[in-house]
Design a protein around this motif. Structure first.
Motif, PDB file in Angstrom:
ATOM      1  N   GLY B  30       0.862  -1.182   0.000  1.00  0.00           N
ATOM      2  CA  GLY B  30       0.000   0.000   0.000  1.00  0.00           C
ATOM      3  C   GLY B  30       0.894   1.226   0.000  1.00  0.00           C
ATOM      4  N   GLY B  62      -2.507  -5.156   0.369  1.00  0.00           N
ATOM      5  CA  GLY B  62      -2.702  -3.855   1.018  1.00  0.00           C
ATOM      6  C   GLY B  62      -2.094  -3.846   2.409  1.00  0.00           C
ATOM      7  N   CYS B 143      -7.897  -6.782   4.311  1.00  0.00           N
ATOM      8  CA  CYS B 143      -6.769  -5.900   4.020  1.00  0.00           C
ATOM      9  C   CYS B 143      -5.456  -6.543   4.430  1.00  0.00           C
ATOM     10  N   GLU B 229      -7.043   0.733  -1.151  1.00  0.00           N
ATOM     11  CA  GLU B 229      -5.856   0.074  -1.701  1.00  0.00           C
ATOM     12  C   GLU B 229      -5.838  -1.410  -1.375  1.00  0.00           C
ATOM     13  N   GLY B 230      -6.359  -1.746  -0.210  1.00  0.00           N
ATOM     14  CA  GLY B 230      -6.243  -3.131   0.263  1.00  0.00           C
ATOM     15  C   GLY B 230      -7.418  -4.009  -0.114  1.00  0.00           C
TER      16      GLY B 230
END
Lengths: 924, 641
Positions: B30, B62, B143, B229-230
């Motif tokens: 990330g 992530g 994540c 992002e994750g």
């Protein structure tokens, strides 16, 4: 009745809202904001960003109120009034917040109130007084330290951001009313400020100088450069284009010193364009004519405009000048017959002036040789419109634009030539989802807002419209029931347009087939469409055909005789509609009553107590040839300037120089007046009473604000005096008295009286004094019975490009100037904004010819040569150049073709074959 | 392909990764991982594997949330539990590949913990670590564990089951379920989500929009970024379910352009969704159609405000407008619109999958479920965390965060970003939920937590936040535009020693008017850091104003550097280092700082050898020092008492 009444009340009940403001019951219409409800009830709430014409903004935070059940303080300008609301407008918490807000403004507001041009009506000052702002409370705040340089780049107004409070009225007016978006808020936080694109000075921006922002600024941030507060204001009508905007002229010491739009004006609702806002200093111009002038014996007409006035003319008394004119005219009449004299009336003058002029020509001179510049702009509209519908005027009203779903604009650069209508259309597109088709050889501004743009080749309008009709019929989108019940000639039309396939039309017009089909579908499917056009349609040798084609398209789609639809020729001059209505035309008396109709002739002979001619007279465009053939010996010109407005000017000059006697009546020594034997000084619009009739047939009052300069007189006054000298006194005491005579003889004006024209004027037909006027025509059928389709074949323009003349010249107007520039070029602001004529050329042609921006270019046609600086612009398509015709120094009409439409006798200004060569490179 | 087939394939792929014969290497990549050097680590892994000709699945994942230990690398060796390594450098990577992948030594000295079943000697279970032990991971459950660019991973972990379930439910049932879960808006205001959906659903109009507000702009907040992002699909699935419930056919994700990685992962996710026909017309052959667009914001803080955000999507300057009308009635392009924050949308799918009762079993009476926070500032372990409502701030700072950095004293905690407030130690034991934070004068906000230690000046912190909001005010309304500037000017005066006794009262008066008078949330909350710091740390303001003293020794204008004549050894290090040439002295001579020339840069203090510790920083007091340099040992002649 007994059951209906309660129901009616119930209906009304649905539309009202009852609320309590400061313990008072207030009843308002649904949809009104809490602020408006309070103001209506006489409860003052301070505000700096509220404007009834603009959408609620909620930025100044002064109109905060408390509303039971709502959290915190609420801005009353953005909150709709609701049933049962309990509102407090004046509590300690509200006042604390308001006071601090105003203290914050003042701490950041630079400017010395004593020296500020807005000090008399500064909204901030008023509110600060209302809230009782105390000096020491402001003192404890830190003073704002940001200093902006004052933008003085614009010739008409100053932008001083140090006094700006960011109410954004200017930005919102530019976005919501003018729809131009020249300014917006830029930057953030404390640095937020009003800016042009790139934060450049306003004169370098896309600003169109309409001044809507200046008119709405509550502080001294936007102020006119020279304006002083007037002592009194007079409500009248703008003397520029045919829109007919209501204005207030501000008067101080017998001079017009300010102008503002009338918020109640039916045409403009307070808005004005650059000419209407700033173009009035010509009234006080030192070159105004103040005494009659007589050509010094022996000085030839050719001794032109570069000489000194007193070397060519001597000042004369009214008696001397009138005497000379009367004798000369009587002489010519006796020697060569009445038809040896012709007269030009004026679309800039009032209805009363025009009526008296045509009466003078017909009843005193005894000829029908009267015409005016409508010949040059909308003669084809009158002929074509009468042929199709029975009337040649705009069938609808501006109010119809508010209901139109689709606008089709062809041959009208509306935002430049009729800016207020242009803005109305842009508003409808932007905020109400109306759609627009623009057909124009040039890339005009409105094209940016269009759903479909058709860039057809100049002079191919008939082919284009036939192509549209082909697709509409092919796709079964024509209005079958309407065609069956209200029209004739459809079958013939259908057969003709069969051949105008999209492929064939693309070959002639250059418009891609897909665009043509898209436009046709929009037209065929719209519930209400209106076609607006201007001189791009009319000024062709096929002008009448073009107009008939427009009419065909309206009949085919059933877009006439209903609300939101219509035939909208946009008239060029302030009173060109009125001048036509008044019979300043060679074939008709006032109200389009034919001169060769014996009953009509009898009516006028009785009323005017004289014998009248039943032979239609000559048109403007035939006068020059008539002179050169020796048939016309004398010419009387009132307020027209053929020496710049006629096509093929050299031809016109030769003719005028050959005249035995030329009388010119004007406010300035125009290009034509320089050739005159006698020149009469006339009063300008601000110096007289009367009426103008605008494009939507609305007769509106103009009122005298100042006395005429020197010995200048009203036009009708001069002509009446001359008639008296010639032994036929008219006996008019006032313009109102003339209108009574007009009404008695003109059925469409039958109900027009000055006393009825208060706020909104009246739209003709208005047959009697109880008639409310007519908003749109043909609701109950066409004036000629059925609407007539005309199967019109495409004919190419009279002149086509050749090896020697490979470019097409098209001419027209620009926003900042008007007609032959007699007025607009004598306005400092307009002149500074656009000081000289130009040749507009596409970048492709310029690159091919090796020209660069600013090069001095000579344009040649068969008829002459003109020099002007080059402006390279994407507006011009390749192969087409454009020149505005306002400048004597670069008179585009030296080049234009005087070939005429056979029916309407309108010349083909829009297509001339020319070439262009570089005279010298731009001076750098 | 039916969804069941998609699922089968996804599970097979997921199982191969976890239990297959090929080793897997998962790198936390990330933005936080990349900032810490994850890209160099990835390059090294690539290089090592190629050189040694080892076949392994390398995957970017992530953020797990252990930002303090980034870059993180997980290694799955067939037959062994997955092991997570922290603070990995390229050198360590080489060692891990050599020692663990090749030779089988798990290097417990470098490991943070194991993940999943199985035990490795000497390595604790990752989730038994103090930072993770008390967390409840609902929103963040994927994540750091799945490949965010691989939709199959998400599906294998139960993803899009919520959508499938929602397609079988009536829209009203979905809304009812969300209402029962007690989910409240995670963007800050905490409005009940189900109710908000219901308003929009019931609002008349055929065209409706939903929007995901990913314009995270609070300084110190990065929850939304990490989540996008994750695990971008968790947000998308929530939006699909929401669109179904509300009756929206179009949606937007408004994400700031400063989040390029989040945007990239969203775009990839959206493309995969299209490939699987989980978005578009007639999703999974139902009558439900939904289209989604991504709109990049230009980074204006105010565009996180919903009406400004919509103006920005419409292509206008991002400026808020007054409500009513509320977006549920007239929002984007004038149509009914529902806007929720990233985390709210990401909570939806799990609620539908697991049921409202399960979700509501977490949290407090008024605040159900969990909340993600970005834990930043002066704590030992910074990172992204998720805890049930009702946990105390002390637990978050001391247990999860590991206490104050370098053992210093806690001073204040700032929640809710620039719109929030600074709370003192008294507040540490209050259970955190929407209402408790509000009553303390702060707000939940989107979940930023900034911890401050004793070396923080609260006036300076207030000044910092005011300078931020002043810069980010859109300028539309006067109280926000000029009121915040006025407050900032006053705070700058105070921190510069020009404060006047009336200033505290004036600040409070201005603050109240700005709160009451401003148009949008930005202005209405902008004074919060000032108001709370005056409320809890008034003495610091008084010290600045009345004594011209900064107790935390932060405000430059109020501090002075001196050299203690008793401790100075005349070594000349500080004299040579002083960029302003303000230190006089010589070899074996006590140095003296010329206060007129000193620019207070602190270099002297930094370079003075710790064994001497001769440079003193003071505020409001003047220690006894000689006027001119004197030989060492003769420092008795001073000019101050």
């Amino acid at each position: 009745m007994s059951t209906a009444a309660p129901n009616k009340f119930k209906e009304m009940e649905k539309d009202i809202v009852r609320l309590t403001i400061n313990d008072r019951q207030v009843i308002v219409k649904k949809g009104v904001t809490v602020l408006e409800a309070a103001l209506n009830a006489g409860i003052y709430i301070p505000t700096l960003c509220y404007d009834p014409d603009l959408k609620p903004y909620g930025g100044c935070r002064l109109c905060l109120v408390e509303i039971e059940g709502m959290w915190g303080l609420v801005s009353s300008c953005t909150t709709p009034a609701a049933d049962g609301m309990v509102v407090q407008t004046d509590t300690p918490s509200i006042n604390r917040t308001r006071r601090i807000t105003v203290e914050l403004i003042i701490a950041n507001h630079h400017g010395d109130c004593l020296a500020c041009a807005k000090s008399q009506d500064c909204e901030l000052l008023k509110i600060a007084r209302y809230l009782g702002i105390e000096e020491e409370r402001v003192e404890r705040l830190r003073k704002g330290t940001q200093v902006f340089s004052v933008d003085k780049s614009h010739p008409a107004f100053i932008r001083d951001l140090n006094k700006c409070i960011l109410c954004a009225k200017c930005v919102r007016a530019c976005h919501e009313i003018v729809c131009h978006d020249a300014i917006d808020i830029a930057f953030r936080g404390n640095l937020a400020r009003i800016a042009t694109f790139g934060d450049k000075p306003i004169a370098e921006s896309i600003c169109k100088s309409c001044g809507e922002c200046v008119a709405r600024c509550p502080t001294g941030a936007l102020v006119p450069k020279w304006e002083k507060p007037p002592a009194e204001e007079v409500r009248t009508i703008c003397p520029y284009c045919g829109v007919g905007c209501s204005i207030y002229l501000g008067v101080l010491d017998n001079r017009v010193i300010s102008v503002r739009g009338d918020p109640q004006g039916p045409a403009n609702r307070g808005s004005l364009c650059v000419k209407g806002r700033w173009g009035y200093d010509f009234i006080n111009h030192p070159e105004r004519l103040t005494t009659p002038l007589i050509r010094i014996p022996g000085i030839p007409r050719g001794a032109g405009q570069n000489g000194k006035v007193n070397e060519i003319f001597h000042e004369a008394s009214w008696d001397e000048a009138l005497e000379l004119t009367a004798n000369k005219l009587l002489e010519l009449k006796d020697a060569h017959g009445a038809d040896s004299i012709a007269a030009l009336s004026s679309a800039k003058c009032t209805n009363e002036d025009n009526y008296v002029m045509q009466k003078f020509v017909r009843a005193v001179l005894g000829t029908n040789n009267i015409d005016h510049c409508a010949r040059l702009c909308h003669a084809s509209t009158v002929v074509g419109g009468i042929a199709a519908f029975g009337q040649g005027a705009m069938s609808n009203s501006y109010s119809d634009f508010e209901k139109t779903e689709l606008f089709f604009i062809i041959g009208s650069n509306t935002t430049e030539c009729h800016p207020i209508i242009g803005s109305t259309i842009k508003r409808r597109l932007r905020f109400d989802g109306a759609k627009l088709i623009v057909a124009d050889p040039r890339s005009i501004e409105l094209g940016e807002h269009a759903a479909v743009r058709l860039h057809h080749k100049p002079g191919t309008d008939v082919a284009l419209i036939n192509g549209l009709m082909h697709v509409i019929i092919r796709d079964g989108l024509e209005e079958k029931q309407f065609i069956r019940e209200h029209t004739e000639g459809f079958e013939e039309l259908r057969r003709l347009v069969e051949r105008y396939t999209p492929e064939a039309v693309e070959a002639v017009t250059g418009v891609p087939k897909s665009d043509l089909e898209a436009a046709a579908r929009l037209l065929g499917e719209a519930k209400s469409a209106c076609i607006l056009y201007g001189m791009g349609i009319t000024q062709h040798t096929t002008g009448t055909d073009n107009v008939k084609s427009v009419a065909n398209l309206l009949l085919l789609t059933g877009n006439i005789g209903r609300e939101g639809t219509g035939f909208s020729p946009l008239r060029g001059q302030n009173n060109v509609q009125g001048a036509c209505d008044m019979g300043a035309l060679p074939n008709v008396y006032p109200g389009y009553q034919k001169v060769d109709d014996p009953a009509v002739k009898k009516k006028f002979e009785t009323a005017w107590r004289c014998k009248l001619s039943d032979r239609p007279g000559v048109t403007v465009t035939e006068i020059a040839d008539g002179i050169l053939r020796g048939e016309i010996k004398g010419l009387y010109v009132m307020g027209e300037n053929p020496m710049l407005s006629e096509p093929h000017l050299e031809h016109t000059r030769q003719a005028l120089e050959q005249l035995e006697f030329l009388v010119v009546q004007d406010i300035f020594l125009s290009e034509t007046a320089w050739l005159g034997d006698v020149v009469f000084p006339a009063a300008a619009f601000a110096e007289k009473d009367g009426t103008f009739t605008n494009t939507e047939r609305r007769i509106q009052r103009i009122r005298q604000a100042v006395p005429p300069p020197g010995e200048a007189k009203t036009d009708w006054g001069i002509i009446s005096a001359l008639a008296e000298k010639m032994g036929k006194p008219f006996g008019y005491q006032s313009a109102g008295q003339i209108m009574e005579e007009i009404a008695s003889l003109t059925p469409i004006y039958g109900g027009i009286r000055f006393w009825r024209l208060g706020q909104d004027g009246l739209q003709w037909p208005c047959p009697d004094t109880s008639h409310p006027g007519t908003c749109f025509l043909y609701q109950d059928g066409f004036a000629r019975g059925r609407g007539k389709f005309h199967a019109v074949e495409y004919i190419p323009p009279a002149e086509s490009i050749s090896k020697k003349y490979p470019l097409v010249l098209t001419t027209g107007r620009i926003l900042e100037h008007w007609h032959t520039g007699t007025m607009s070029r004598r306005s400092n602001v307009l002149n500074e904004l656009y000081p000289n004529g130009v040749v507009e050329m596409s970048p492709i042609d310029a690159a091919r010819l090796g020209f660069i921006e600013g090069d001095l270019v000579v344009v040649n046609s068969k008829r002459g040569r003109v020099e002007a600086p080059l402006h390279i612009t994407e507006k011009s398509p390749p192969g087409v150049i454009f020149m505005p015709f306002h400048w004597r120094e670069a008179a585009a009409n030296i080049l234009t073709n005087d070939a005429l439409d056979p029916l309407a006798k309108i010349p083909e200004y829009k297509v001339s074959a020319v070439n262009a060569v570089r005279r010298r490179k731009k001076l750098r | 392909m039916s969804f069941t087939d998609i699922q089968k394939r996804a599970i097979a792929e997921w199982d191969t990764l976890r239990h297959g014969p090929t080793p897997g290497i998962l790198v936390g990549a990330g933005t936080c991982g990349r900032a810490a050097g994850a890209e160099a680590v990835l390059a090294e892994i690539d290089k090592e594997l190629t050189q040694r000709n080892i076949d392994a699945i390398v995957m970017q994942v992530g953020c797990v949330g252990l930002c303090y230990a980034e870059p993180l690398v997980d290694i799955i060796k067939p037959g062994r539990p997955r092991i997570c390594y922290g603070n990995v450098t390229p050198e360590i990577v080489a060692q891990l590949i050599e020692d663990y992948l090749v030779k089988g030594n798990p290097r417990s000295d470098l490991a943070l913990g194991t993940i999943g079943h199985g035990v490795v000697d000497g390595i604790p279970n990752l989730f038994e670590l103090p930072m993770l032990k008390s967390q409840v991971r609902i929103v963040l459950h994927n994540c750091g564990f799945i490949d965010p660019t691989n939709i199959n991973h998400y599906i294998a972990c139960g993803g899009y089951n919520g959508l499938v379930k929602a397609l079988d439910m009536k829209p009203e049932q979905i809304i009812e379920e969300i209402k029962r879960s007690g989910l409240r808006g995670r963007g800050g205001a905490g409005f009940p989500t189900g109710q908000k959906w219901e308003f929009c659903r019931e609002s008349p109009g055929k065209e409706k929009y939903i929007i995901c507000n990913a314009d995270e702009g609070d300084p110190g907040a990065f929850m939304n970024r990490s989540l996008l992002e994750g695990d971008p699909h968790s947000v998308l699935e929530g939006m699909l379910i929401g669109a179904r419930a509300i009756g929206a056919k179009e949606g937007y994700i408004y994400c700031r352009a400063e989040y390029p990685l989040a945007l990239e992962r969203l775009r990839i996710a959206l493309k995969k969704l299209e490939e699987y026909r989980l978005i578009g017309d007639n999703i999974l052959d139902s009558d439900f159609s939904f289209h989604l667009k991504i709109k990049e914001g230009a980074g204006a803080f105010v565009c996180g405000e919903e009406t400004a955000l919509m103006a920005s999507i419409e292509g206008k300057r991002g400026m808020p407008r007054s409500r009513p009308p509320f977006p549920a009635v007239s929002g984007l392009w004038g149509k009914p619109t529902n806007i929720n924050n990233v985390e709210t949308w990401a909570s939806v799918a799990t609620i539908i999958r697991q049921g409202a009762d399960w979700y509501a079993s977490y949290g407090t009476e008024g605040s159900k479920g969990t909340k993600t926070f970005s834990l930043a500032g002066k704590v030992e372990r910074t990172g992204l965390i998720e805890v049930p409502f009702g946990m105390t701030m002390r637990q978050i700072i001391c247990e999860i965060g590991g206490g104050i950095l370098e053992g210093k004293r806690f001073k204040a905690v700032q929640t809710g970003g620039p719109s929030g407030g600074c709370l003192p130690s008294d507040f540490l034991d209050t259970p955190i939920d929407y209402d408790s934070l509000t009553s303390a004068g702060s707000i939940m906000g989107s979940g930023g937590i900034v911890v401050m230690d004793e070396e923080t000046c609260m006036v300076d912190v207030a000044r910092f936040f005011l300078s931020f909001v002043q810069l980010e005010s859109c300028g539309k309304c006067i109280p926000c535009r000029w009121g915040t500037k006025q407050m900032l000017d006053i705070l700058e005066d105070i921190t510069n020693g020009r404060g006047k006794p009336v200033d505290i009262e004036l600040l409070q008066e201005l603050a109240q008017s700005i709160k009451d008078g401003s148009l949008c949330g930005l202005g209405q909350t902008a004074p919060n850091p000032v108001l709370t710091s005056i409320r809890y740390f008034r003495d610091e303001y008084k010290a600045h104003i009345e004594e011209k003293r900064c107790p935390a020794l932060v405000c430059n204008a109020l501090i002075s550097y001196y050299i203690d004549p008793e401790k100075c050894q005349g070594c000349m290090i500080c004299l040579r280092s002083c960029p302003a040439g303000a230190i006089k002295g010589g070899k074996r001579v006590v140095h003296v700082i010329d206060q007129g020339q000193c620019t207070k840069c602190g270099t002297c203090m930094n370079v003075c050898p710790p064994r001497f510790g001769a440079v003193i920083k003071t505020s409001g007091e003047k220690p006894a020092i000689p006027k001119e340099p004197v030989p060492i040992g003769f420092a008795g002649n001073t000019d101050a008492g």
